[in-house]
Design a protein around this motif. Structure first.
Motif, PDB file in Angstrom:
ATOM      1  N   PRO A   1      -3.028   4.405  -2.535  1.00 34.40           N
ATOM      2  CA  PRO A   1      -1.972   4.617  -3.701  1.00 34.40           C
ATOM      3  C   PRO A   1      -2.519   5.102  -4.811  1.00 34.40           C
ATOM      4  CG  PRO A   1      -1.983   2.290  -2.961  1.00 34.40           C
ATOM      5  CD  PRO A   1      -2.870   3.065  -1.939  1.00 34.40           C
ATOM      6  N   LEU A   2      -4.015   4.799  -4.969  1.00 28.99           N
ATOM      7  CA  LEU A   2      -4.594   4.816  -6.308  1.00 28.99           C
ATOM      8  C   LEU A   2      -5.503   6.117  -6.206  1.00 28.99           C
ATOM      9  CD1 LEU A   2      -5.504   1.066  -6.768  1.00 28.99           C
ATOM     10  CD2 LEU A   2      -3.382   2.303  -7.684  1.00 28.99           C
TER      11      LEU A   2
ATOM     12  N   THR B   1      -8.500  -4.375  -6.179  1.00 30.83           N
ATOM     13  CA  THR B   1      -6.893  -4.836  -6.127  1.00 30.83           C
ATOM     14  C   THR B   1      -6.652  -5.153  -4.513  1.00 30.83           C
ATOM     15  OG1 THR B   1      -4.738  -4.427  -6.624  1.00 30.83           O
ATOM     16  CG2 THR B   1      -5.945  -2.415  -6.117  1.00 30.83           C
ATOM     17  N   THR B   2      -5.455  -5.286  -4.433  1.00 32.89           N
ATOM     18  CA  THR B   2      -4.955  -5.465  -2.912  1.00 32.89           C
ATOM     19  C   THR B   2      -3.825  -4.620  -2.843  1.00 32.89           C
ATOM     20  OG1 THR B   2      -3.729  -7.305  -3.486  1.00 32.89           O
ATOM     21  CG2 THR B   2      -5.762  -7.932  -2.489  1.00 32.89           C
ATOM     22  N   LEU B   3      -3.158  -4.395  -1.533  1.00 36.18           N
ATOM     23  CA  LEU B   3      -1.950  -3.714  -1.125  1.00 36.18           C
ATOM     24  C   LEU B   3      -0.787  -4.278  -1.924  1.00 36.18           C
ATOM     25  CD1 LEU B   3      -2.547  -2.631   2.636  1.00 36.18           C
ATOM     26  CD2 LEU B   3      -2.239  -1.201   0.706  1.00 36.18           C
ATOM     27  N   PRO B   4       0.094  -3.358  -2.478  1.00 36.75           N
ATOM     28  CA  PRO B   4       1.026  -3.993  -3.279  1.00 36.75           C
ATOM     29  C   PRO B   4       2.059  -4.271  -2.165  1.00 36.75           C
ATOM     30  CG  PRO B   4       0.721  -1.594  -3.566  1.00 36.75           C
ATOM     31  CD  PRO B   4      -0.182  -2.094  -2.858  1.00 36.75           C
TER      32      PRO B   4
ATOM     33  N   SER C   1      -7.148  -2.112   7.858  1.00 33.75           N
ATOM     34  CA  SER C   1      -7.970  -2.911   7.378  1.00 33.75           C
ATOM     35  C   SER C   1      -8.955  -2.080   6.708  1.00 33.75           C
ATOM     36  CB  SER C   1      -8.531  -3.671   8.383  1.00 33.75           C
ATOM     37  OG  SER C   1      -9.196  -2.603   9.619  1.00 33.75           O
ATOM     38  N   HIS C   2      -9.320  -0.919   6.781  1.00 38.64           N
ATOM     39  CA  HIS C   2     -10.180  -0.039   6.033  1.00 38.64           C
ATOM     40  C   HIS C   2      -9.549   0.445   4.584  1.00 38.64           C
ATOM     41  CE1 HIS C   2     -12.108   1.630   9.993  1.00 38.64           C
ATOM     42  NE2 HIS C   2     -12.354   0.250   9.940  1.00 38.64           N
ATOM     43  N   LEU C   3      -8.236   0.732   4.629  1.00 37.80           N
ATOM     44  CA  LEU C   3      -7.584   0.838   3.231  1.00 37.80           C
ATOM     45  C   LEU C   3      -7.865  -0.443   2.446  1.00 37.80           C
ATOM     46  CD1 LEU C   3      -5.930   2.298   1.259  1.00 37.80           C
ATOM     47  CD2 LEU C   3      -3.729   1.470   2.629  1.00 37.80           C
TER      48      LEU C   3
END
Length: 96
Positions: A70-71, A92-95, A80-82
């Motif tokens: 998203p960035l 950061t982590t996934l929202p 898991s790769h994302l």
């Protein structure tokens, strides 16, 4: 015994899977293996687990990258790769 799957794709799935016919299953005794029809990589273990692993593996050959960062513009074939990318590159982590 060797079972080569055709237009149905994976066992229990109807319709035309995108990678249909690109794998085969070999059963000898109680435990078998699934083999990628593109590169020949072999997956062993319980049927449900090796089918899952083979499906993930075939997404590499199909070029599927459904997990978009998203960035930035990077996309990945596994969630898991994302997640690893977000931590390493963006801190950061996934929202949620």
């Amino acid at each position: 015994m060797e079972v080569v799957l055709g237009c149905g794709g994976f066992p229990g799935e109807g319709g035309g899977a995108p990678m249909a016919g690109l794998w085969r299953e070999e059963a000898e005794g109680g435990e078998g293996s699934s083999v990628c029809g593109v590169c020949g990589r072999e997956f062993r273990g319980r049927r449900s687990q090796r089918t899952f692993n083979l499906k993930q593996h075939l997404s590499i050959h199909a070029g599927l990258r459904p997990f978009q960062c998203p960035l930035c513009s990077h996309a990945f074939n596994r969630k898991s790769h994302l997640k690893g990318h977000l931590l390493a590159r963006h801190g950061t982590t996934l929202p949620q």
